[in-house]
Design an enzyme around this catalytic site. Sequence first.
Site, PDB file in Angstrom:
ATOM      1  N   LYS A  74     -10.974  -8.146  10.242  1.00 37.64           N
ATOM      2  CA  LYS A  74     -10.717  -6.993   9.369  1.00 37.64           C
ATOM      3  C   LYS A  74     -12.035  -6.509   8.790  1.00 37.64           C
ATOM      4  O   LYS A  74     -12.799  -7.294   8.215  1.00 37.64           O
ATOM      5  CB  LYS A  74      -9.760  -7.368   8.236  1.00 37.64           C
ATOM      6  N   ALA A 161      -3.972  -2.892   0.231  1.00 42.61           N
ATOM      7  CA  ALA A 161      -4.475  -2.715  -1.137  1.00 42.61           C
ATOM      8  C   ALA A 161      -3.640  -1.764  -1.990  1.00 42.61           C
ATOM      9  O   ALA A 161      -3.185  -0.728  -1.523  1.00 42.61           O
ATOM     10  CB  ALA A 161      -5.922  -2.222  -1.153  1.00 42.61           C
ATOM     11  N   THR A 184      -3.122  -9.550  -4.670  1.00 42.93           N
ATOM     12  CA  THR A 184      -3.002  -9.565  -6.128  1.00 42.93           C
ATOM     13  C   THR A 184      -1.555  -9.497  -6.623  1.00 42.93           C
ATOM     14  O   THR A 184      -1.188 -10.211  -7.557  1.00 42.93           O
ATOM     15  CB  THR A 184      -3.809  -8.379  -6.725  1.00 42.93           C
TER      16      THR A 184
END
Lengths: 231, 72
Positions: A74, A161, A184
């Site tokens: 990535k 993200a 996250t």
Amino acid sequence: MSECAKAIKLSGADIVTVAVRRVNISDKNKPLLMDYIDPKKITYLPNTAGCFTSDDALRTLRLAREIGGWKLVKLEVLGDKKNLFPEMIETLKSTEVLTKEGFKVMVYCNDDPLMAKRLENAGASAIMPLAAPIGSGLGILNKVNIKIIRKQTKLPLIIDAGLGQASDATIAMELGCDGVLVNTAIAKAKKPFEMAKAFKYAVIAGRQSFCSGRINKTIMGKPSSPIKGTI
Amino acid sequence: MKKIKKIKIKLNGKITTIIDKITLAELINDLKIPLKKVAIELNKEIIDKNKIRKLKLKNNDVIEIVHFIGGG
């Protein structure tokens, strides 16, 4: 480390991103990731998180290939320390170089359909547009752009993200994405294991919903029961 | 008694003193680093792990030994 491995298992993830960092020379008893997460059972995806130049990203991924022998990587080249948006000119250049070196490059990018097309033309193996800034938890800010990117490419499309809760993953899948990359939203949730499970079901629900073909939207009401035979 | 000559290298960012004429393989072995799980860079060049037994370290060599950690 064991918590991380448990969350990954509960989420049903197929791929886990890994970063390349220095071995701790002074404390060699520190546990290694490979001791907890078996690279034979889950795909390790080396990534360049934290790289701000093309040179750094290329150096990192060449080292990654040397560690594991993986060609699937990535690419992430950041451009701004505050918003962590991708530096797309450097990203595009790096994609070209890596593709020529035989890498299969999954590319973190902004949600710009034109740039996504250029990455595809440069040989990217997957397009990974952001939903929102990394770690922001804002969810998908520009659904229209994601839909346009979906329409124009047959490459795997993965939201990378910015997701904040499980329903964001459902929306991504309903837009036709092939997957989501989450860190996250699970790691920082009050109950990470429960959130990992929630994301698993959210992705499945979203995919099934997308494949089932949603109804058309209308602004007027339509009765859902037959009128015929009304008393 | 013959004095053992020593050289200085930079290992993962830290200046380290080692015995002269040691090979990269010997250094990795001394550090007990699992070779299969790491990549090695010598003076910014990635080193083929099959060739480290023949690679003698020199004064001021810069070595980076890296591995995978979780993170995305």
